[in-house]
Motif scaffolding. Structure first.
Motif, PDB file in Angstrom:
ATOM      1  N   VAL A  54       0.869  -1.177   0.000  1.00  0.00           N
ATOM      2  CA  VAL A  54       0.000   0.000   0.000  1.00  0.00           C
ATOM      3  C   VAL A  54       0.912   1.235   0.000  1.00  0.00           C
ATOM      4  O   VAL A  54       1.640   1.472   0.969  1.00  0.00           O
ATOM      5  CB  VAL A  54      -0.916   0.025   1.240  1.00  0.00           C
ATOM      6  N   PRO A  55       0.914   2.018  -1.092  1.00  0.00           N
ATOM      7  CA  PRO A  55       1.877   3.118  -1.223  1.00  0.00           C
ATOM      8  C   PRO A  55       1.887   4.104  -0.052  1.00  0.00           C
ATOM      9  O   PRO A  55       2.956   4.508   0.413  1.00  0.00           O
ATOM     10  CB  PRO A  55       1.439   3.802  -2.525  1.00  0.00           C
ATOM     11  N   GLU A  56       0.723   4.501   0.433  1.00  0.00           N
ATOM     12  CA  GLU A  56       0.664   5.474   1.527  1.00  0.00           C
ATOM     13  C   GLU A  56       1.314   4.928   2.792  1.00  0.00           C
ATOM     14  O   GLU A  56       2.070   5.620   3.481  1.00  0.00           O
ATOM     15  CB  GLU A  56      -0.797   5.856   1.801  1.00  0.00           C
ATOM     16  N   ILE A  57       1.042   3.672   3.090  1.00  0.00           N
ATOM     17  CA  ILE A  57       1.644   3.046   4.275  1.00  0.00           C
ATOM     18  C   ILE A  57       3.154   2.926   4.106  1.00  0.00           C
ATOM     19  O   ILE A  57       3.925   3.175   5.040  1.00  0.00           O
ATOM     20  CB  ILE A  57       1.006   1.662   4.538  1.00  0.00           C
ATOM     21  N   ALA A  58       3.587   2.552   2.888  1.00  0.00           N
ATOM     22  CA  ALA A  58       5.026   2.436   2.617  1.00  0.00           C
ATOM     23  C   ALA A  58       5.726   3.767   2.867  1.00  0.00           C
ATOM     24  O   ALA A  58       6.777   3.819   3.525  1.00  0.00           O
ATOM     25  CB  ALA A  58       5.257   1.979   1.176  1.00  0.00           C
ATOM     26  N   SER A  59       5.155   4.855   2.378  1.00  0.00           N
ATOM     27  CA  SER A  59       5.769   6.174   2.551  1.00  0.00           C
ATOM     28  C   SER A  59       5.878   6.545   4.027  1.00  0.00           C
ATOM     29  O   SER A  59       6.899   7.076   4.474  1.00  0.00           O
ATOM     30  CB  SER A  59       4.947   7.240   1.812  1.00  0.00           C
ATOM     31  N   ARG A  60       4.824   6.287   4.791  1.00  0.00           N
ATOM     32  CA  ARG A  60       4.839   6.621   6.216  1.00  0.00           C
ATOM     33  C   ARG A  60       5.929   5.847   6.959  1.00  0.00           C
ATOM     34  O   ARG A  60       6.616   6.388   7.821  1.00  0.00           O
ATOM     35  CB  ARG A  60       3.466   6.343   6.837  1.00  0.00           C
ATOM     36  N   HIS A  61       6.077   4.574   6.610  1.00  0.00           N
ATOM     37  CA  HIS A  61       7.140   3.770   7.244  1.00  0.00           C
ATOM     38  C   HIS A  61       8.525   4.320   6.895  1.00  0.00           C
ATOM     39  O   HIS A  61       9.422   4.346   7.746  1.00  0.00           O
ATOM     40  CB  HIS A  61       7.028   2.308   6.808  1.00  0.00           C
ATOM     41  N   HIS A  62       8.713   4.743   5.645  1.00  0.00           N
ATOM     42  CA  HIS A  62      10.009   5.314   5.252  1.00  0.00           C
ATOM     43  C   HIS A  62      10.317   6.564   6.075  1.00  0.00           C
ATOM     44  O   HIS A  62      11.460   6.759   6.515  1.00  0.00           O
ATOM     45  CB  HIS A  62      10.005   5.661   3.759  1.00  0.00           C
TER      46      HIS A  62
END
Length: 338
Positions: free
Chosen positions: A46-54
């Motif tokens: 999920v792109p949004e979740i990936a960005s937040r984790h980064h």
């Protein structure tokens, strides 16, 4: 030659990674924070979740990489980062972090193509590239045959027309009830089964090096539905083995034909699906009788990691191909203009 130290950052998808690489070959540190557990329940990234984790991990991971390598920012010669392709939100986290570090410590900034990184992961474990070479790139987002006439000279001679091979693995895995990511599970089950189920192989035009896996994926889905309609037990191991045999047959045979036509000295395997044991074995066996060297990275360098970005960046450092502070995440970046 003085030692060249590169801090490399990779955030193209769902791994946050930082590494320190010396002379494009020696990995002093390679820290990877995986997000698989966060995305598993959704069956994909999920792109949004990936960005937040980064955002949460990037500073921690960079500090850990520097500490493990036992170097300071003053010791570095450049900062490298994946420019693309990838998820744009994820890419931007790494790019902005790299730009901030480069600006704060007055270091050259190097944008790197993600696939060039996968190809140059081989440089971290082998003695040298032997040109001309063919790279078979297989991952969740890419399936390509790349001709390398010399260092940094990439020519895509074949690519997927629909699903990437890793994407096909994940979709087939989901169809037969396996968790994400599906590739390792299918590879494991395939080793326990026999390829007894007839599935298609998309060879396309006689002279084409392109790939197509959507028809194979559909055939697997139809096979599963047919077993359910007949109320029969699905031979999951045999289905996995049959699917994998079809994929590997096309990948390996097209690579073999390209190696012959282009008269290459070396085959390099690259990308996350390069960790597939069936593919690794088939590629080695196919070229065992040929005078063509086969290079396959160790498993930990097949999946996304920053050390491979540092390896590719070393080429640009030596030729002073630096990026400006206008560097941005570029999901559509062209490998041939890397």
């Amino acid at each position: 030659m003085n030692d060249e130290l590169i801090l490399a950052i990779e955030t193209s998808c769902d791994e946050t990674s930082a590494a320190v690489v010396r002379n494009g070959r020696n990995v002093l540190s390679n820290i990877v924070s995986s997000q698989v557990e966060s995305h598993k329940r959704f069956g994909g990234v999920v792109p949004e979740i990936a960005s937040r984790h980064h955002v949460e991990q990037i500073t921690i991971i960079v500090e850990e990489a520097m500490k493990e390598a036992d170097v300071s920012f003053a010791d570095l010669d450049a900062v490298a980062v994946t420019e693309g392709p990838g998820l744009v939100g994820a890419l931007l986290i790494g790019v902005h972090a790299a730009k901030a570090i480069a600006f704060a410590h007055d270091l050259p900034l190097i944008g790197v193509h993600h696939i060039a990184g996968h190809i140059y992961a081989n440089q971290l474990t082998m003695e040298s590239f032997h040109f001309p070479a063919i790279a078979l790139v297989v991952s969740g987002g890419h399936t390509e045959l790349v001709y390398l006439k010399e260092h940094g000279a990439f020519e895509i001679i074949g690519e997927t027309r629909d699903d990437a091979v890793g994407e096909a693995y994940d979709k087939v895995a989901r169809t037969i009830g396996l968790p994400y990511p599906g590739g390792p599970h299918i590879d494991r089950l395939a080793a326990e089964g026999e390829p007894t189920i007839s599935l298609p192989r998309a060879w396309l035009e006689p002279d084409s090096y392109d790939f197509s896996f959507s028809g194979l994926k559909s055939a697997v889905i139809n096979t599963v539905h047919n077993y359910k309609q007949r109320n029969e037990q699905l031979p999951i191991n045999d289905l996995a083995a049959s699917f994998q045999a079809s994929v590997i047959d096309v990948l390996v045979q097209k690579t073999k034909r390209a190696a012959s036509e282009y008269e290459v000295k070396q085959i390099v395997l690259a990308g996350g699906v390069a960790a597939n044991k069936g593919l690794r074995t088939a590629l080695k066996d196919t070229f065992a009788e040929c005078d063509v060297e086969v290079s396959i990275p160790p498993l930990h360098l097949c999946t996304d990691n920053a050390a491979m970005i540092g390896a590719a960046a070393s080429l640009k450092l030596r030729t002073k191909q630096f990026s400006g502070y206008d560097l941005n995440g570029n999901p559509g970046i062209d490998l041939e203009q890397w």
